[in-house]
Motif scaffolding. Structure first.
Motif, PDB file in Angstrom:
ATOM      1  N   MET A 137      -5.968   1.737  -1.137  1.00 22.26           N
ATOM      2  CA  MET A 137      -4.608   2.034  -0.192  1.00 22.26           C
ATOM      3  C   MET A 137      -5.172   1.633   1.366  1.00 22.26           C
ATOM      4  O   MET A 137      -4.370   1.009   2.132  1.00 22.26           O
ATOM      5  N   LEU A 174       0.662   3.352  -3.144  1.00 21.27           N
ATOM      6  CA  LEU A 174      -0.495   3.937  -3.204  1.00 21.27           C
ATOM      7  C   LEU A 174      -0.491   5.275  -2.114  1.00 21.27           C
ATOM      8  O   LEU A 174      -1.157   6.306  -2.525  1.00 21.27           O
ATOM      9  N   SER A 175      -0.250   4.978  -1.176  1.00 20.07           N
ATOM     10  CA  SER A 175       0.081   6.125   0.099  1.00 20.07           C
ATOM     11  C   SER A 175       0.733   7.424  -0.475  1.00 20.07           C
ATOM     12  O   SER A 175       0.260   8.733  -0.323  1.00 20.07           O
ATOM     13  N   TRP A 219       1.246   8.396  -3.794  1.00 16.43           N
ATOM     14  CA  TRP A 219       0.629   8.879  -4.820  1.00 16.43           C
ATOM     15  C   TRP A 219      -0.537   9.691  -4.172  1.00 16.43           C
ATOM     16  O   TRP A 219      -0.766  10.693  -4.760  1.00 16.43           O
ATOM     17  N   ARG A 220      -1.158   9.030  -3.340  1.00 19.78           N
ATOM     18  CA  ARG A 220      -2.339   9.913  -2.521  1.00 19.78           C
ATOM     19  C   ARG A 220      -1.850  11.144  -1.900  1.00 19.78           C
ATOM     20  O   ARG A 220      -2.519  12.106  -2.065  1.00 19.78           O
ATOM     21  N   SER A 257       0.832  -1.143   0.103  1.00 14.47           N
ATOM     22  CA  SER A 257      -0.078  -0.019   0.020  1.00 14.47           C
ATOM     23  C   SER A 257       0.867   1.236  -0.074  1.00 14.47           C
ATOM     24  O   SER A 257       0.113   2.353  -0.105  1.00 14.47           O
ATOM     25  N   ALA A 258       2.328   1.094   0.253  1.00 17.14           N
ATOM     26  CA  ALA A 258       3.019   2.363   0.224  1.00 17.14           C
ATOM     27  C   ALA A 258       3.064   3.151  -0.970  1.00 17.14           C
ATOM     28  O   ALA A 258       2.817   4.446  -0.995  1.00 17.14           O
ATOM     29  N   THR A 306      -4.166  -1.401   3.806  1.00 19.23           N
ATOM     30  CA  THR A 306      -3.698  -1.329   4.959  1.00 19.23           C
ATOM     31  C   THR A 306      -4.280  -1.750   6.386  1.00 19.23           C
ATOM     32  O   THR A 306      -3.835  -2.387   7.362  1.00 19.23           O
ATOM     33  N   CYS A 320      -8.011   4.517  -5.924  1.00 18.18           N
ATOM     34  CA  CYS A 320      -6.896   4.223  -5.485  1.00 18.18           C
ATOM     35  C   CYS A 320      -6.480   4.690  -3.827  1.00 18.18           C
ATOM     36  O   CYS A 320      -6.127   3.832  -3.129  1.00 18.18           O
ATOM     37  N   ALA A 321      -7.218   5.799  -3.410  1.00 19.57           N
ATOM     38  CA  ALA A 321      -7.048   5.724  -2.123  1.00 19.57           C
ATOM     39  C   ALA A 321      -7.924   4.888  -1.103  1.00 19.57           C
ATOM     40  O   ALA A 321      -7.554   4.460  -0.022  1.00 19.57           O
TER      41      ALA A 321
END
Length: 287
Positions: free
Chosen positions: A49, A25-26, A28-29, A22-23, A53, A45-46
């Motif tokens: 993530m 995605l985190s 990019w968020r 998930s890192a 997590t 995507c959020a």
């Protein structure tokens, strides 16, 4: 429970993989926090993530619960205490040194505050605030008592209820309570500014009341800190463990609503706007 045994357990390894996965995605968020669409704060995507997590962390906690129930909970409480309570208090202290924070400036410019819980609703008598906190604290003690009770991991519904609690946990994370750090501009402004009074509109009636003293503001702040930095994350992290102990499907439903109620007992049904008054206070007005 040996740490190496927990670390090499399949559930722990899968959970770690999901959290590490998930890192990106985190990241990019974070870079697209104000964007719309997939990478926006509420985009697909959020959501992915958050799911990775949460499920990853739940798998790691479940692995520990299966090996040593009590010790796992103690470690989890320690993590919550450090990561949420101490770090939250530290960041709150930092916020008080930032009088020119853009959110505080916005409050000063708009000449009003928005209250989302009973601690922030300055029109509520302090006695009512203390009673609400006392009720929440009492329910939290009962919650923890049930959480620490021996858990039958061989029960027929344990795994089903554990998995069923995850979507509830994800939804509750966005609907229960509010981050204490999000409240900081509210408290910073109150501590650093003084007005004659406040005005609150409720339906057709407008009430005016005196600006609270510093002692009352500090008490309200501390109660909000405990509720949002201790009780809220404790419930959020342990929700699957608590709900997996439900005996029947109906018990699971009732337990779900009961647990969510504890976390939101101090929340207002809708935000309340408090306007500053710098002139003399009048009697209650009917519009």
């Amino acid at each position: 429970m040996a740490f190496s045994e927990w670390l090499t357990d399949t559930k722990t390894l899968v959970g770690l993989t999901m959290i590490i996965g998930s890192a990106p995605l985190s990241f990019w968020r974070f870079k697209n926090a104000s964007a719309e669409g997939c990478f926006g704060s509420s985009g697909s995507c959020a959501v992915a993530m958050v799911m990775l997590t949460v499920v990853g962390a739940d798998l790691m906690i479940l692995s520990g619960i299966e090996l040593d129930h009590t010790r796992t909970l103690m470690v989890l409480f320690g993590y919550i205490g450090v990561n949420y309570t101490l770090v939250g208090a530290f960041k709150a202290a930092q916020a008080f040194g930032q009088a020119n924070n853009e959110n505080v400036i916005a409050i000063r410019r708009e000449n009003k505050l928005e209250a989302t819980n009973i601690d922030q609703d300055l029109s509520a008598p302090i006695a009512k605030v203390v009673v609400a906190f006392g009720a929440q604290t009492m329910l939290m003690f009962y919650y923890l008592e049930g959480l620490l009770a021996p858990l039958d991991l061989d029960g027929p519904n344990v795994r089903k209820f554990w998995a069923s609690s995850i979507p509830i946990q994800i939804m509750a994370g966005s609907q229960m309570g509010k981050s204490f750090l999000d409240e900081m501009p509210f408290w910073v402004y109150l501590m650093q500014n003084k007005h004659q009074g406040l005005r609150k509109s409720t339906g057709l009636k407008t009430i005016q009341f005196a600006f609270p003293g510093k002692c009352e503001i500090v008490l309200r702040l501390l109660l909000s800190l405990v509720g949002n930095c201790v009780y809220y994350p404790t419930i959020l992290f342990t929700l699957p463990v608590q709900l997996m102990s439900s005996e029947t499907s109906m018990d699971f439903v009732k337990d779900t609503f009961a647990v969510v109620f504890i976390a939101g007992i101090d929340d207002l049904s809708e935000p309340t706007v408090l306007e500053f008054i710098d002139g003399p206070l009048l009697n209650d007005e009917d519009d």
